[in-house]
Write a protein that holds these residues in place. Sequence first.
Motif, PDB file in Angstrom:
ATOM      1  N   ALA A  67       0.896  -1.165   0.000  1.00 18.94           N
ATOM      2  CA  ALA A  67       0.000   0.000   0.000  1.00 18.94           C
ATOM      3  C   ALA A  67       0.928   1.207   0.000  1.00 18.94           C
ATOM      4  O   ALA A  67       1.672   1.430   0.961  1.00 18.94           O
ATOM      5  CB  ALA A  67      -0.874  -0.003   1.244  1.00 18.94           C
ATOM      6  N   ASN A  68       0.924   1.950  -1.096  1.00 17.10           N
ATOM      7  CA  ASN A  68       1.831   3.096  -1.251  1.00 17.10           C
ATOM      8  C   ASN A  68       1.133   4.375  -0.813  1.00 17.10           C
ATOM      9  O   ASN A  68       0.107   4.754  -1.374  1.00 17.10           O
ATOM     10  CB  ASN A  68       2.281   3.177  -2.728  1.00 17.10           C
ATOM     11  CG  ASN A  68       3.090   4.428  -3.021  1.00 17.10           C
ATOM     12  OD1 ASN A  68       2.813   5.153  -3.969  1.00 17.10           O
ATOM     13  ND2 ASN A  68       4.081   4.705  -2.215  1.00 17.10           N
ATOM     14  N   LEU A  69       1.698   5.017   0.211  1.00 17.60           N
ATOM     15  CA  LEU A  69       1.144   6.286   0.685  1.00 17.60           C
ATOM     16  C   LEU A  69       1.734   7.402  -0.172  1.00 17.60           C
ATOM     17  O   LEU A  69       2.955   7.583  -0.211  1.00 17.60           O
ATOM     18  CB  LEU A  69       1.521   6.473   2.163  1.00 17.60           C
ATOM     19  CG  LEU A  69       1.037   7.745   2.846  1.00 17.60           C
ATOM     20  CD1 LEU A  69      -0.483   7.846   2.841  1.00 17.60           C
ATOM     21  CD2 LEU A  69       1.553   7.787   4.297  1.00 17.60           C
ATOM     22  N   VAL A  70       0.857   8.134  -0.870  1.00 15.45           N
ATOM     23  CA  VAL A  70       1.319   9.162  -1.816  1.00 15.45           C
ATOM     24  C   VAL A  70       1.317  10.521  -1.121  1.00 15.45           C
ATOM     25  O   VAL A  70       0.262  11.041  -0.765  1.00 15.45           O
ATOM     26  CB  VAL A  70       0.393   9.196  -3.060  1.00 15.45           C
ATOM     27  CG1 VAL A  70       0.865  10.269  -4.036  1.00 15.45           C
ATOM     28  CG2 VAL A  70       0.362   7.833  -3.734  1.00 15.45           C
ATOM     29  N   LEU A  71       2.505  11.090  -0.900  1.00 10.76           N
ATOM     30  CA  LEU A  71       2.597  12.371  -0.201  1.00 10.76           C
ATOM     31  C   LEU A  71       2.863  13.537  -1.149  1.00 10.76           C
ATOM     32  O   LEU A  71       2.548  14.678  -0.844  1.00 10.76           O
ATOM     33  CB  LEU A  71       3.715  12.323   0.847  1.00 10.76           C
ATOM     34  CG  LEU A  71       3.592  11.277   1.945  1.00 10.76           C
ATOM     35  CD1 LEU A  71       4.635  11.526   3.023  1.00 10.76           C
ATOM     36  CD2 LEU A  71       2.210  11.304   2.568  1.00 10.76           C
ATOM     37  N   SER A  72       3.503  13.253  -2.291  1.00  7.19           N
ATOM     38  CA  SER A  72       3.875  14.325  -3.218  1.00  7.19           C
ATOM     39  C   SER A  72       2.878  14.396  -4.358  1.00  7.19           C
ATOM     40  O   SER A  72       2.217  13.405  -4.677  1.00  7.19           O
ATOM     41  CB  SER A  72       5.260  14.048  -3.808  1.00  7.19           C
ATOM     42  OG  SER A  72       6.225  14.065  -2.811  1.00  7.19           O
ATOM     43  N   PRO A  73       2.802  15.549  -5.020  1.00  5.96           N
ATOM     44  CA  PRO A  73       1.870  15.665  -6.144  1.00  5.96           C
ATOM     45  C   PRO A  73       2.210  14.647  -7.246  1.00  5.96           C
ATOM     46  O   PRO A  73       3.379  14.477  -7.597  1.00  5.96           O
ATOM     47  CB  PRO A  73       2.095  17.093  -6.653  1.00  5.96           C
ATOM     48  CG  PRO A  73       2.847  17.801  -5.573  1.00  5.96           C
ATOM     49  CD  PRO A  73       3.571  16.779  -4.776  1.00  5.96           C
ATOM     50  N   LEU A  74       1.168  14.012  -7.768  1.00  8.35           N
ATOM     51  CA  LEU A  74       1.395  12.932  -8.743  1.00  8.35           C
ATOM     52  C   LEU A  74       1.813  13.423 -10.119  1.00  8.35           C
ATOM     53  O   LEU A  74       2.114  12.610 -10.994  1.00  8.35           O
ATOM     54  CB  LEU A  74       0.135  12.054  -8.847  1.00  8.35           C
ATOM     55  CG  LEU A  74      -0.015  11.060  -7.695  1.00  8.35           C
ATOM     56  CD1 LEU A  74      -1.437  10.522  -7.620  1.00  8.35           C
ATOM     57  CD2 LEU A  74       0.986   9.927  -7.817  1.00  8.35           C
TER      58      LEU A  74
END
Length: 427
Positions: free
Chosen positions: A130-137
């Motif tokens: 499960a990848n937690l996305v913190l930066s703008p994609l």
Amino acid sequence: MFGTQERPSEGSRVALLVPGSEAYVDLVIALLADGVFPVPLDPALTRAERDRILAPIEPDLVVTTQEQVDALLAARPGRSRSLPRGRPIHCTSGTTGTPKGVWSGLLPASDAAGLVAEERDLWGFCADDANLVLSPLHHSAPLRFAMGTLLAGGRIVVPGKFDPEVVTRAITEERPTTMFCVPTHLQRLFAHWEAVGVPDLSSFRLVAHAGAPCPVSVKQRLVELFPAGSTWEFYGSTEGQFTACRSEEWQARPGTVGRARPGRTLTTDDDGRIWCAVPRHARFTYLGAPEQTAAAWRDTAAGPAFTVGDVGRIDDDGYVHLDGRRTDLIISGGVNVYPLEVETALREVRGVDDVAVYGVPDPQWGQRVCAAVVGDVAVETITGHARRVLAPAKRPKEYALVPALPMTATGKVRRDALPGVVAEAGR
Ligand code: ATP
């Protein structure tokens, strides 16, 4: 030009100006699978910035709403989670000016499939992730992590605009296994956790940071807090990925960003500029900027090599140590001063939370070294420290205490905006 009800045809370019979500990543994968070129862009761009960036890209379609994302996905039969074959165009952060559109900076493979496969193999993305996305994609590193995870059968968690409280809740509720972040994210999370307590971080198997220099104190806290063996740094740019570094390697050689990844040969020139040699097919160009493209490339014995302007040294064992960027260089009285070196020294002062060093024109010295400091600290304390650890030419001649440093969306200091922020703080 076509509508979002139809499937974009092979070879067309689709600019994405929408906030990141799981559907966003699905759409990028779907477009790539169809041989379409997605162009992920910052939805917060002003009209003028957007027009300037889009002009050389000449998109066939500009997607600006979530409904359009859904319609484009609905126009395809089923979800595509197979490896894509097209090439995304990504834009750099614009730290040194306007963001540059990078056409196919994919290393060492020539297409997105190779790039994503390389990331998957390096980081071991799998169905349990499960990848937690913190930066703008719309930036390449977070998108590569998200795509790699989805393509491996895992899931992504997208909490939206970075907010330490929301991220902490997502960590507790979603139990993510991986995250990519920039040092600013870590600084803000650690400050928040000082106040509310550290959440259970045991679900993480991989925490990778990159994008900007990481202060030693932040790196140490990272290693203390997260599970043993989970923390990595890498050094890369939109144009290509250069190194990867385990925390154990960093602890053995403080300050290194690691060794060259497979398929690259890293060298430095007489000015200390770092060059990355790649297979001939992995060449990229800057869209609409032939002169910048020509300046970025040169032929070497190891093949065509490019530079993004970073300066540093490579030790005998191949470990890269960054000194900063050529474009950040301050020349004061004929002495080359790299802001990164001065910033690293000043961060050692107790009470300095953050610092950015920049040059201003000076009639006597050509340029004068200045520092903008965030923190609860007396300027005399900093100058005393600077006198002890920095040669005279490198010591800032002016200090300004500011409430915050101007940052890009990717967590990099905007040096061009520093004089304005300092002037504002002095008013
Ligand atoms: P522009 O080229 O438009 O000015 P940018 O270079 O900031 O934008 P990116 O490609 O997002 O755009 O950033 C890459 C740069 O970030 C690298 O060239 C390097 O200067 C910096 N960087 C990346 N990783 C690290 C790291 N681990 N440590 C220090 N700096 C890093």
